[in-house]
Design a protein around this motif. Structure first.
Motif, PDB file in Angstrom:
ATOM      1  N   SER A 133      11.340  24.776 -28.104  1.00 45.37           N
ATOM      2  CA  SER A 133      10.701  23.207 -27.753  1.00 45.37           C
ATOM      3  C   SER A 133      10.170  23.592 -26.372  1.00 45.37           C
ATOM      4  O   SER A 133       9.425  22.935 -25.977  1.00 45.37           O
ATOM      5  CB  SER A 133      11.660  22.305 -28.006  1.00 45.37           C
ATOM      6  OG  SER A 133      12.740  22.602 -27.014  1.00 45.37           O
ATOM      7  N   LEU A 134      10.970  24.219 -25.484  1.00 44.95           N
ATOM      8  CA  LEU A 134      10.400  24.529 -24.067  1.00 44.95           C
ATOM      9  C   LEU A 134       8.866  25.039 -24.082  1.00 44.95           C
ATOM     10  O   LEU A 134       8.183  24.916 -23.370  1.00 44.95           O
ATOM     11  CB  LEU A 134      11.591  25.335 -23.558  1.00 44.95           C
ATOM     12  CG  LEU A 134      12.814  24.805 -23.104  1.00 44.95           C
ATOM     13  CD1 LEU A 134      13.685  25.920 -22.814  1.00 44.95           C
ATOM     14  CD2 LEU A 134      12.610  23.691 -22.304  1.00 44.95           C
ATOM     15  N   LEU A 187      12.379  17.256 -21.846  1.00 42.03           N
ATOM     16  CA  LEU A 187      12.816  17.338 -20.390  1.00 42.03           C
ATOM     17  C   LEU A 187      11.949  16.735 -19.527  1.00 42.03           C
ATOM     18  O   LEU A 187      10.599  16.776 -19.554  1.00 42.03           O
ATOM     19  CB  LEU A 187      13.065  18.896 -20.134  1.00 42.03           C
ATOM     20  CG  LEU A 187      14.229  19.603 -20.711  1.00 42.03           C
ATOM     21  CD1 LEU A 187      14.203  21.001 -20.001  1.00 42.03           C
ATOM     22  CD2 LEU A 187      15.722  19.134 -20.322  1.00 42.03           C
ATOM     23  N   PRO A 188      12.440  16.320 -18.390  1.00 44.68           N
ATOM     24  CA  PRO A 188      11.300  15.947 -17.220  1.00 44.68           C
ATOM     25  C   PRO A 188      10.353  16.758 -16.644  1.00 44.68           C
ATOM     26  O   PRO A 188      10.766  18.063 -16.811  1.00 44.68           O
ATOM     27  CB  PRO A 188      12.052  15.013 -16.421  1.00 44.68           C
ATOM     28  CG  PRO A 188      13.562  15.954 -16.407  1.00 44.68           C
ATOM     29  CD  PRO A 188      13.485  16.138 -17.951  1.00 44.68           C
ATOM     30  N   PRO A 215      11.342  14.334 -28.537  1.00 43.78           N
ATOM     31  CA  PRO A 215      10.436  15.694 -28.367  1.00 43.78           C
ATOM     32  C   PRO A 215       8.876  15.576 -28.682  1.00 43.78           C
ATOM     33  O   PRO A 215       8.168  16.112 -29.345  1.00 43.78           O
ATOM     34  CB  PRO A 215      11.089  16.429 -29.736  1.00 43.78           C
ATOM     35  CG  PRO A 215      11.400  15.206 -30.470  1.00 43.78           C
ATOM     36  CD  PRO A 215      12.052  14.346 -29.675  1.00 43.78           C
ATOM     37  N   ARG A 216       8.270  14.699 -27.399  1.00 47.01           N
ATOM     38  CA  ARG A 216       7.115  14.451 -27.603  1.00 47.01           C
ATOM     39  C   ARG A 216       6.389  15.481 -26.447  1.00 47.01           C
ATOM     40  O   ARG A 216       7.174  15.779 -25.459  1.00 47.01           O
ATOM     41  CB  ARG A 216       6.559  13.069 -27.391  1.00 47.01           C
ATOM     42  CG  ARG A 216       7.196  12.615 -25.919  1.00 47.01           C
ATOM     43  CD  ARG A 216       6.817  11.048 -25.673  1.00 47.01           C
ATOM     44  NE  ARG A 216       7.536  10.549 -24.467  1.00 47.01           N
ATOM     45  CZ  ARG A 216       7.021  10.796 -23.256  1.00 47.01           C
ATOM     46  NH1 ARG A 216       5.890  11.403 -23.105  1.00 47.01           N
ATOM     47  NH2 ARG A 216       7.626  10.261 -21.904  1.00 47.01           N
ATOM     48  N   PRO A 217       5.159  15.722 -26.466  1.00 49.60           N
ATOM     49  CA  PRO A 217       4.440  16.567 -25.520  1.00 49.60           C
ATOM     50  C   PRO A 217       4.689  16.034 -24.178  1.00 49.60           C
ATOM     51  O   PRO A 217       4.193  14.679 -23.902  1.00 49.60           O
ATOM     52  CB  PRO A 217       3.138  16.401 -26.035  1.00 49.60           C
ATOM     53  CG  PRO A 217       3.141  16.250 -27.801  1.00 49.60           C
ATOM     54  CD  PRO A 217       4.128  15.220 -27.704  1.00 49.60           C
ATOM     55  N   ARG A 218       5.155  16.841 -23.181  1.00 50.64           N
ATOM     56  CA  ARG A 218       5.449  16.371 -21.873  1.00 50.64           C
ATOM     57  C   ARG A 218       5.173  17.603 -20.988  1.00 50.64           C
ATOM     58  O   ARG A 218       6.371  18.279 -21.117  1.00 50.64           O
ATOM     59  CB  ARG A 218       6.467  15.572 -21.805  1.00 50.64           C
ATOM     60  CG  ARG A 218       6.748  14.956 -20.399  1.00 50.64           C
ATOM     61  CD  ARG A 218       8.095  14.084 -20.267  1.00 50.64           C
ATOM     62  NE  ARG A 218       8.198  13.602 -19.016  1.00 50.64           N
ATOM     63  CZ  ARG A 218       9.182  12.833 -18.417  1.00 50.64           C
ATOM     64  NH1 ARG A 218      10.334  12.557 -19.499  1.00 50.64           N
ATOM     65  NH2 ARG A 218       9.371  12.397 -17.273  1.00 50.64           N
ATOM     66  N   GLN A 255       0.123  20.592 -31.750  1.00 49.47           N
ATOM     67  CA  GLN A 255      -0.651  19.619 -30.903  1.00 49.47           C
ATOM     68  C   GLN A 255      -0.255  19.339 -29.713  1.00 49.47           C
ATOM     69  O   GLN A 255       1.053  18.946 -29.563  1.00 49.47           O
ATOM     70  CB  GLN A 255      -1.082  18.728 -31.737  1.00 49.47           C
ATOM     71  CG  GLN A 255      -1.947  18.731 -32.985  1.00 49.47           C
ATOM     72  CD  GLN A 255      -3.396  19.363 -32.480  1.00 49.47           C
ATOM     73  OE1 GLN A 255      -3.953  20.528 -32.669  1.00 49.47           O
ATOM     74  NE2 GLN A 255      -4.253  18.597 -31.830  1.00 49.47           N
ATOM     75  N   PHE A 256      -0.880  19.512 -28.525  1.00 48.54           N
ATOM     76  CA  PHE A 256      -0.421  19.028 -27.205  1.00 48.54           C
ATOM     77  C   PHE A 256      -0.947  17.617 -27.040  1.00 48.54           C
ATOM     78  O   PHE A 256      -0.399  16.744 -26.208  1.00 48.54           O
ATOM     79  CB  PHE A 256      -0.728  19.800 -26.436  1.00 48.54           C
ATOM     80  CG  PHE A 256      -0.127  19.680 -24.809  1.00 48.54           C
ATOM     81  CD1 PHE A 256       1.189  19.589 -24.665  1.00 48.54           C
ATOM     82  CD2 PHE A 256      -1.106  19.448 -23.802  1.00 48.54           C
ATOM     83  CE1 PHE A 256       1.851  19.347 -23.457  1.00 48.54           C
ATOM     84  CE2 PHE A 256      -0.211  18.811 -22.494  1.00 48.54           C
ATOM     85  CZ  PHE A 256       0.730  19.155 -22.317  1.00 48.54           C
TER      86      PHE A 256
END
Length: 289
Positions: free
Chosen positions: A57-58, A65-66, A108-111, A212-213
């Motif tokens: 996920s990273l 994570l912020p 767990p959304r794109p960030r 997808q980002f």
């Protein structure tokens, strides 16, 4: 003005693209897997939820994570940078791990997360039984470096400048390295780009989009993919206090471009323009500093 070919630039967040390749190489060598958690590799006992985050996920900025850990006091450091020009990063790996204490893991959304890639790179290095810099050099080339302190900078390290022409201290630090602390010469970047295009480098699967980002933008392990003027482009950019960078490939055309500048200010437009021109002419790799 062009830089000496032996001069080293800060490549900023292009470091994340390199870290993505180290991660994918580590998975291909079975050093880590899609289900490996941070706590399996880093000393995160007693630091809350962060240890349960998976490396996979990273790598695609979906860890929850912020962007930066609140424990590093990013606002205070930003003010200090803008007022005094000080390096806002300089933390050791131990400092970084301490800053993760009680960080909340969101959905767990794109960030986009610097913290995520800092932890990813150091975790993969731990899995390989080495430091991030040594892993980077052994997998992707000895020309890359990650200086920890200003005194680690070599005589050919360029000084970066703000957009207003103010010379700035180097952004160095052990904790920063996997997300934005790599330095390289234009020759090193050119050789790296060539090794991607000819398929000889390791961790190439990092360039393949797996998620997808954002709308019409995909992401592999760190690498961004999108369509630009009808062409599929794989790329990443970077920016530090005094440097800007861009790397991109049109893999169908077999061409790539690297742009490095010792001044803060986006070079994305130049990168996309050059890549489009070379793709149309089907030239080989090029690089500019």
């Amino acid at each position: 003005m062009g830089a000496d070919h032996h001069a080293t630039f800060e490549i900023g967040s292009i470091s994340k693209a390199l870290t993505g390749m180290l991660y994918r190489d580590a998975t291909e060598r079975s050093l880590v897997s899609q289900t490996t958690d941070l706590c399996d590799l880093l000393s995160l006992e007693g630091r809350g939820e962060v240890g349960s985050v998976r490396l996979s996920s990273l790598a695609i900025h979906r860890s929850g994570l912020p962007g930066l850990p609140p424990g590093m006091h990013p606002l205070r450091r930003t003010v200090d940078f803008w007022s005094r020009g000080h390096n806002p990063y300089g933390d050791s790996l131990a400092d970084l791990l301490e800053q993760t204490r009680n960080v909340r893991v969101g959905s767990p959304r794109p960030r986009y997360s610097n913290l995520g890639f800092q932890l990813l790179g150091h975790a993969v290095a731990q899995a390989a039984g080495t430091t991030y810099e040594r892993l980077l050099q052994s997998v992707l080339g000895e020309g890359f470096s990650t200086p920890i302190r200003p005194e680690d900078l070599g005589p050919m390290a360029l000084t970066g400048f703000s957009r207003f022409g103010r010379p700035l201290p180097a952004w160095v630090g052990e904790g920063l390295a996997p997300a934005g602390g790599v330095r390289a010469t234009i020759g090193t970047m050119r050789g790296f780009l060539s090794s991607i295009l000819d398929g000889s480098t390791r961790g190439l699967s990092a360039l393949e989009p797996v998620s997808q980002f954002s709308s019409r933008v995909g992401i592999g392990a760190g690498w961004i993919t999108l369509e630009f003027q009808g062409r599929a482009i794989t790329w990443h950019n970077g920016s530090t206090g005094g440097f800007s960078s861009w790397i991109g490939l049109d893999r169908d055309a077999g061409v790539g471009v690297v742009v490095l500048a010792a001044v803060h200010g986006s070079v994305d437009r130049q990168g996309f323009r050059l890549l489009t021109e070379f793709a149309r002419s089907r030239g080989r790799t090029t690089a500019t500093g």
